[in-house]
Scaffold this motif. Structure first.
Motif, PDB file in Angstrom:
ATOM      1  N   LEU A  48       0.813  -1.218   0.000  1.00 48.85           N
ATOM      2  CA  LEU A  48       0.000   0.000   0.000  1.00 48.85           C
ATOM      3  C   LEU A  48       0.843   1.263   0.000  1.00 48.85           C
ATOM      4  N   GLY A  49       2.153   1.131  -0.168  1.00 54.28           N
ATOM      5  CA  GLY A  49       3.042   2.289  -0.106  1.00 54.28           C
ATOM      6  C   GLY A  49       2.996   3.139  -1.361  1.00 54.28           C
ATOM      7  N   PRO A  50       3.752   4.237  -1.364  1.00 62.28           N
ATOM      8  CA  PRO A  50       3.751   5.139  -2.530  1.00 62.28           C
ATOM      9  C   PRO A  50       4.401   4.525  -3.768  1.00 62.28           C
ATOM     10  N   ALA A  56      15.212 -10.192 -19.110  1.00 65.83           N
ATOM     11  CA  ALA A  56      15.919  -9.081 -19.743  1.00 65.83           C
ATOM     12  C   ALA A  56      14.934  -8.170 -20.456  1.00 65.83           C
ATOM     13  N   GLY A  57      15.079  -6.864 -20.264  1.00 65.16           N
ATOM     14  CA  GLY A  57      14.209  -5.909 -20.930  1.00 65.16           C
ATOM     15  C   GLY A  57      12.918  -5.618 -20.204  1.00 65.16           C
ATOM     16  N   ALA A  58      12.778  -6.100 -18.971  1.00 66.42           N
ATOM     17  CA  ALA A  58      11.556  -5.832 -18.200  1.00 66.42           C
ATOM     18  C   ALA A  58      11.430  -4.338 -17.922  1.00 66.42           C
ATOM     19  N   PRO A  59      10.196  -3.815 -17.875  1.00 69.39           N
ATOM     20  CA  PRO A  59      10.007  -2.385 -17.579  1.00 69.39           C
ATOM     21  C   PRO A  59      10.564  -2.025 -16.206  1.00 69.39           C
ATOM     22  N   ASP A  60      11.018  -0.791 -16.056  1.00 71.47           N
ATOM     23  CA  ASP A  60      11.523  -0.310 -14.773  1.00 71.47           C
ATOM     24  C   ASP A  60      10.395  -0.174 -13.757  1.00 71.47           C
ATOM     25  N   VAL A  61      10.798  -0.079 -12.496  1.00 71.51           N
ATOM     26  CA  VAL A  61       9.827   0.053 -11.406  1.00 71.51           C
ATOM     27  C   VAL A  61       8.939   1.272 -11.614  1.00 71.51           C
ATOM     28  N   ASP A  62       9.510   2.400 -12.001  1.00 72.45           N
ATOM     29  CA  ASP A  62       8.713   3.620 -12.186  1.00 72.45           C
ATOM     30  C   ASP A  62       7.637   3.435 -13.247  1.00 72.45           C
ATOM     31  N   VAL A  63       7.982   2.758 -14.327  1.00 69.60           N
ATOM     32  CA  VAL A  63       7.017   2.534 -15.409  1.00 69.60           C
ATOM     33  C   VAL A  63       5.875   1.654 -14.919  1.00 69.60           C
ATOM     34  N   LEU A  64       6.215   0.582 -14.218  1.00 68.93           N
ATOM     35  CA  LEU A  64       5.187  -0.326 -13.707  1.00 68.93           C
ATOM     36  C   LEU A  64       4.336   0.356 -12.631  1.00 68.93           C
ATOM     37  N   GLY A  65       4.985   1.185 -11.812  1.00 69.97           N
ATOM     38  CA  GLY A  65       4.242   1.919 -10.797  1.00 69.97           C
ATOM     39  C   GLY A  65       3.227   2.872 -11.410  1.00 69.97           C
ATOM     40  N   GLN A  66       3.621   3.561 -12.480  1.00 69.41           N
ATOM     41  CA  GLN A  66       2.696   4.467 -13.164  1.00 69.41           C
ATOM     42  C   GLN A  66       1.538   3.706 -13.799  1.00 69.41           C
ATOM     43  N   ALA A  67       1.765   2.419 -14.103  1.00 69.99           N
ATOM     44  CA  ALA A  67       0.705   1.587 -14.678  1.00 69.99           C
ATOM     45  C   ALA A  67      -0.233   1.033 -13.603  1.00 69.99           C
ATOM     46  N   GLY A  68       0.072   1.315 -12.342  1.00 71.29           N
ATOM     47  CA  GLY A  68      -0.805   0.886 -11.255  1.00 71.29           C
ATOM     48  C   GLY A  68      -0.378  -0.390 -10.560  1.00 71.29           C
ATOM     49  N   VAL A  69       0.782  -0.938 -10.922  1.00 69.99           N
ATOM     50  CA  VAL A  69       1.268  -2.167 -10.304  1.00 69.99           C
ATOM     51  C   VAL A  69       1.661  -1.890  -8.855  1.00 69.99           C
ATOM     52  N   ARG A  70       1.322  -2.815  -7.955  1.00 69.67           N
ATOM     53  CA  ARG A  70       1.639  -2.638  -6.537  1.00 69.67           C
ATOM     54  C   ARG A  70       2.742  -3.574  -6.055  1.00 69.67           C
ATOM     55  N   ARG A  71       3.060  -4.576  -6.856  1.00 71.77           N
ATOM     56  CA  ARG A  71       4.101  -5.528  -6.450  1.00 71.77           C
ATOM     57  C   ARG A  71       4.805  -6.056  -7.693  1.00 71.77           C
ATOM     58  N   ILE A  72       6.136  -6.134  -7.609  1.00 67.55           N
ATOM     59  CA  ILE A  72       6.954  -6.593  -8.735  1.00 67.55           C
ATOM     60  C   ILE A  72       7.826  -7.735  -8.247  1.00 67.55           C
ATOM     61  N   SER A  73       7.741  -8.882  -8.916  1.00 69.69           N
ATOM     62  CA  SER A  73       8.535 -10.050  -8.547  1.00 69.69           C
ATOM     63  C   SER A  73       9.559 -10.345  -9.643  1.00 69.69           C
ATOM     64  N   VAL A  74      10.723 -10.796  -9.221  1.00 73.60           N
ATOM     65  CA  VAL A  74      11.747 -11.172 -10.199  1.00 73.60           C
ATOM     66  C   VAL A  74      11.930 -12.681 -10.287  1.00 73.60           C
ATOM     67  N   GLY A  75      11.237 -13.436  -9.428  1.00 76.21           N
ATOM     68  CA  GLY A  75      11.220 -14.885  -9.529  1.00 76.21           C
ATOM     69  C   GLY A  75      12.605 -15.510  -9.554  1.00 76.21           C
ATOM     70  N   CYS A  76      12.800 -16.410 -10.525  1.00 74.89           N
ATOM     71  CA  CYS A  76      14.076 -17.129 -10.619  1.00 74.89           C
ATOM     72  C   CYS A  76      15.123 -16.343 -11.387  1.00 74.89           C
ATOM     73  N   GLY A  77      14.819 -15.088 -11.781  1.00 80.41           N
ATOM     74  CA  GLY A  77      15.767 -14.283 -12.534  1.00 80.41           C
ATOM     75  C   GLY A  77      17.119 -14.130 -11.854  1.00 80.41           C
ATOM     76  N   PRO A  78      17.169 -13.784 -10.538  1.00 84.12           N
ATOM     77  CA  PRO A  78      18.485 -13.651  -9.895  1.00 84.12           C
ATOM     78  C   PRO A  78      19.299 -14.937  -9.907  1.00 84.12           C
ATOM     79  N   LEU A  79      18.652 -16.084  -9.686  1.00 86.02           N
ATOM     80  CA  LEU A  79      19.396 -17.346  -9.716  1.00 86.02           C
ATOM     81  C   LEU A  79      19.856 -17.666 -11.135  1.00 86.02           C
ATOM     82  N   GLN A  80      19.030 -17.382 -12.120  1.00 84.24           N
ATOM     83  CA  GLN A  80      19.460 -17.604 -13.507  1.00 84.24           C
ATOM     84  C   GLN A  80      20.701 -16.770 -13.816  1.00 84.24           C
TER      85      GLN A  80
END
Length: 280
Positions: free
Chosen positions: A18-20, A218-242
């Protein structure tokens, strides 16, 4: 009954949606990776189902025994000082009752949230009917009420992972499933594979619950872009391990083919720094 510490962690985890800014939920696969993420400033930690399976020597897709998943999560919860959310795929159970047994064990160890998905029915290639996940979410809500427990249930729909030549029908099915999962008692909606910003914006404006989008590629939208789209949570899943396994492959290749160790030596942590991650 859920401990007061676990309840506090779950409440914190709810508030982080629920944060900014969207909650950027980085995903761990073992205790060491969880502590690295926490030290980097992660306000909460998710687990990656694929990463947990790979680290234990299994392919992704609930091939890892539930007992091994629970043991791995216990090690993460033992060292983590921030809320932990666990990806349980379709629930690691053939029935709602078996799923509740798995989640009860996670709640008892202090887990603050779970991801649970509709997914693909084994051996069919077909997306599971939404009624199955609705039944499981409802059963979890009943169990949590009996435990006087708090848990953030993030309902994931795999509509964008199943072949569909009609993008309009796929989007509409995703909305329908999200609304059903919300009515069953979900706290959030996760739609990995939904990557078009216009679709994401329309979806967040339609669904009443916090929307979670996957950005572990690779090529995922930045946090700011997703935030402006109304997204409240962003997961990277297995990306860091890959990415980490890619580095390991480069380290091995350099050592074996060139006889040098530059890739390994660049940016590595000292043994002392790593020891300091863990409580004595």
């Amino acid at each position: 009954m859920q401990s007061s510490t676990a309840r506090k962690q779950s409440n914190i985890f709810h508030q982080l949606h629920l944060g900014p800014q969207p909650l950027t939920l980085l995903n761990a696969w073992d205790a060491a990776s969880a502590r690295i993420l926490e030290r980097a400033g992660a306000p909460a930690i998710g687990t990656t189902s694929a990463g947990m399976a790979w680290a234990a020597g299994y392919a992704d897709g609930e091939r890892m025994p539930a007992a091994e998943l629970i043991a791995a999560c216990a090690r993460i919860c033992r060292v983590a000082g921030v809320p932990v959310s666990v990806d349980i795929e379709r629930g690691f159970g053939r029935s709602a009752e078996e799923v509740c047994d798995v989640v009860r064990a996670l709640v008892d160890m202090g887990v603050a949230g779970v991801n649970i998905e509709d997914g693909v029915l084994p051996g069919t290639g077909q997306l599971a009917p939404p009624e199955i996940l609705c039944e499981r979410i409802s059963a979890l809500r009943k169990m949590l009420a009996q435990m006087d427990g708090q848990l953030f249930i993030n309902a994931r729909s795999d509509t964008y992972f199943v072949a569909n030549d009609d993008p309009v029908a796929r989007y509409e099915d995703t909305v329908r499933r999200a609304q059903m999962y919300a009515a069953a008692g979900a706290d959030g909606i996760f739609v990995p594979g939904m990557a078009n910003i216009d679709d994401i914006t329309r979806f967040t404006q339609t669904v009443s619950l916090p929307v979670n989008i996957y950005a572990g590629y690779a090529g995922a939208p930045d946090v700011d872009v997703l935030g402006q789209a109304g997204v409240r949570r962003i997961s990277v899943g297995c990306g860091p391990l890959q990415s980490a396994l890619g580095l390991l492959q480069r380290i091995a290749g350099e050592a074996l083919s060139q006889g040098s160790f530059h890739a390994m030596g660049s940016g590595m942590l000292s043994g002392g720094e790593i020891n300091a991650l863990f409580p004595q």
